[in-house]
Design an enzyme around this catalytic site. Structure first.
Site, PDB file in Angstrom:
ATOM      1  CE  LYS A 196      65.462  42.913   5.553  1.00  0.00           C
ATOM      2  NZ  LYS A 196      64.225  43.328   6.192  1.00  0.00           N
ATOM      3  CD  GLU A 202      76.366  52.579  12.042  1.00  0.00           C
ATOM      4  OE1 GLU A 202      76.039  52.195  10.891  1.00  0.00           O
ATOM      5  OE2 GLU A 202      75.703  53.409  12.694  1.00  0.00           O
ATOM      6  N   GLY A 254      64.569  43.697  10.535  1.00  0.00           N
ATOM      7  CA  GLY A 254      65.794  43.538  11.323  1.00  0.00           C
ATOM      8  C   GLY A 254      65.514  43.265  12.796  1.00  0.00           C
ATOM      9  NE  ARG A 255      60.947  47.534  14.306  1.00  0.00           N
ATOM     10  CZ  ARG A 255      61.028  48.146  13.134  1.00  0.00           C
ATOM     11  NH1 ARG A 255      62.214  48.282  12.553  1.00  0.00           N
ATOM     12  NH2 ARG A 255      59.958  48.645  12.541  1.00  0.00           N
ATOM     13  CD  GLU A 340      64.635  50.411  13.946  1.00  0.00           C
ATOM     14  OE1 GLU A 340      65.656  51.114  13.834  1.00  0.00           O
ATOM     15  OE2 GLU A 340      64.660  49.178  13.781  1.00  0.00           O
ATOM     16  CG  HIS A 371      70.864  49.478  45.413  1.00  0.00           C
ATOM     17  ND1 HIS A 371      70.880  49.660  46.784  1.00  0.00           N
ATOM     18  CD2 HIS A 371      70.362  48.246  45.197  1.00  0.00           C
ATOM     19  CE1 HIS A 371      70.429  48.550  47.362  1.00  0.00           C
ATOM     20  NE2 HIS A 371      70.100  47.680  46.421  1.00  0.00           N
ATOM     21  CE  LYS A 500      70.543  53.921   8.795  1.00  0.00           C
ATOM     22  NZ  LYS A 500      69.870  52.819   8.109  1.00  0.00           N
TER      23      LYS A 500
END
Ligand code: F6P
Length: 536
Positions: A196, A202, A254-255, A340, A371, A500
């Site tokens: 965005k 990253e 964003g999410r 978030e 398991h 950050k």
């Protein structure tokens, strides 16, 4: 608000009541289930009784869920700390009109959608080609909301794939981009840079790596890049032609962004028609959420179950357990969506939250989890409310017997969590196996299941694009309602910033160009040790 106290009192008065006792009421299962859109949510295996539900509904009402909901759908700036509207629902609104401050919002989202679909068709039909021929592979580079949504959904809808193979790179750890790119042919690969802001370290670092990889074999690497971003200046500076840049407005968090250009990998994989079914499933949930009264509103009830468990019962975490291998990335997706959004310690006005923030969300698909960590769910000392997701049918008729086994396991787990096994029953089992005396008692105690562990089951017919859209919209609105009830802003994420900033400041310390004055001794010692190892 007194309702919080009333709820706490009611919980204290009923906490020791066995869940099974609630089923003395023959209408318990139907009375504490809700059906809407493609879904049945059974919350009868929780401690919520008629009085608790009435109190929880009054809490939702008193918290202003309905007014806030309308404010969201109509474009009010409910993300108050960033002064933004919250309109991800507009991305799946293919019919109506929505004017915000004299501006027709939907015209623009639909124009972008048309460009996206045209690009997806051109690529899927071999009209948009790589420099070595038809595009066979797509690499999406993005992180957080620019990764988790499309990565989860592409996996979820594998039976609908008819397009290129899709791969995802998110981590700044170069191992991931290296491993993803190694088997691919740069001449037939499209790279989508999804960010965005187009500044996320990253993503920009991985995008540069992919460009270098592409440039080693392809004459015009930029021609095989597309971008999903709202910053057209930065995408241009990266060299991506405007016709392959797909933007979205700041009112899509964003999410919450998988419904628009961030969903491009999904659209490439399943095609625009199935993508539209995905949007339609979400739109149907939106319409239900917006119109249904609180007491018959699926996202509201799911939120109230969450509030009951997290705030009233004090269960700090909740497990999301899809009995659906293709939803294996759903827990990670929901971790961002829920944590978030609602992992906040101050209320909208900046005052301290008088209660805990939203819960810790985690999970894995069944039956794998059975398991692994289910031991703790059944016999640990902490209670974890479990949220099962289950399809009545799978996609593979020839493996239908396996689907029935999956279903049986899912239902058995929620039953076992609720029912438990008493000491008397365990002793009987041990006696039947030939034990007696102290050894029988000792072994029996290890085989006791306390039971009374709450769970919900979300049942749907089959994991189609439409159903997946509905599941994600359901959880989005659940997060919204929980946030309103807690009085927080679910749409900002200031808590990700400090790390950050510190990472940026540490880079020169690791490179040896900054002595790291002001750093604590632990961080400095670790940085120095890493430098020493690397210099060796
Ligand atoms: O750092 C958190 C965050 O801002 C998320 O909210 C977002 O989904 C992610 O980073 C990626 O951001 P962008 O799409 O701007 O690269």
């Amino acid at each position: 608000m007194n309702i919080w106290n009333d709820l706490a009192r009611h919980h204290a008065a009923t906490a020791s009541r066995p869940l099974l006792a609630l089923f003395d009421d023959p209408a318990r299962a139907s009375g504490f289930s809700i059906e809407a859109c493609d879904f049945l949510l059974d919350y009868s295996k929780t401690g919520i009784d008629a009085e608790a539900r009435a109190l929880l509904l009054s809490l939702a009402e008193a918290s202003g869920v309905e007014a806030r909901r309308e404010a969201m759908f109509t474009g009010a700036a409910i993300n108050e700390t960033e002064g933004r509207a919250v309109l991800h629902t507009a991305l799946r609104n293919m019919q109506g009109r929505l004017e915000v401050a004299g501006y027709e919002v939907l015209a623009e989202t639909r124009a972008t959608y048309a460009r996206l679909a045209a690009f997806a068709r051109a690529l899927r039909e071999g009209r948009f080609r790589g420099q070595g021929g038809v595009i066979t592979d797509v690499v999406n580079i993005g992180i957080g909301g620019s990764d988790l949504g499309p990565a989860m959904a592409v996996l979820a809808l594998a039976p609908y794939h008819t397009g290129p193979r899709c791969h995802f790179v998110s981590n700044v750890d170069g191992a991931q981009v290296a491993d993803v790119l190694r088997p691919l042919d740069p001449e037939t690969t499209l790279v989508i840079v999804a960010s965005k802001t187009f500044t996320t370290i990253e993503t920009m670092t991985n995008a540069a790596a992919a460009r270098a990889w592409m440039a080693a074999k392809v004459a015009d690497p930029a021609a095989q890049f597309a971008a999903v971003s709202s910053d057209l200046d930065r995408t241009a500076a990266f060299g991506i032609a405007p016709e392959r840049v797909f933007g979205f407005a700041d009112w899509v968090g964003g999410r919450f962004s998988v419904w628009g250009p961030v969903g491009l990998p999904l659209m490439l994989a399943i095609g625009p028609a199935h993508f539209e079914a995905f949007l339609a499933g979400a739109a149907e949930m939106d319409a239900h959420f917006r119109a249904a009264p609180l007491a018959r509103n699926l996202p509201v009830l799911l939120a109230l179950v969450g509030v009951w468990h997290n705030q009233i019962c004090g269960y700090a975490t909740r497990a999301v357990l899809p009995y659906e291998q293709r939803l294996s990335r759903l827990p990670a997706y929901l971790q961002q969506l829920e944590m978030e959004s609602n992992g906040k310690r101050v209320a909208m006005d900046g005052s301290d939250l008088p209660r805990h923030s939203g819960p810790i969300v985690w999970g894995e698909p069944g039956t794998n989890g059975q398991h692994a960590f289910f031991q703790l769910l059944h016999q640990g000392t902490r209670i974890v409310p479990c949220e099962f997701l289950l399809a009545a049918e799978g996609h593979e008729p020839w493996l239908d017997h396996q689907h029935l086994l999956l279903v049986a396991n899912c239902l058995a787990q929620s039953e076992a969590l609720m029912r438990g096994r008493s000491l008397a029953e365990a002793t009987q089992l041990m006696q039947a196996s030939g034990l007696s005396g102290d050894e029988c008692d000792r072994q029996a105690r290890h085989r006791v299941f306390p039971g009374n562990r709450p769970s919900t089951t979300l049942l749907y017919p089959r994991l189609t694009p439409h159903v997946l859209g509905g599941i994600l919209a359901l959880y989005e609105h659940r997060v919204f309602c929980e946030g309103v009830i807690l009085g927080i802003n679910s749409f900002d994420q200031w808590g990700v910033e400090l790390g950050k900033e510190l990472a940026l400041a540490l880079a020169p310390v690791l490179a040896g160009t900054d002595a790291g004055g002001g750093k604590d001794a632990s961080t400095l010692a670790l940085a120095n040790r890493i430098r020493a190892i690397r210099d060796h």
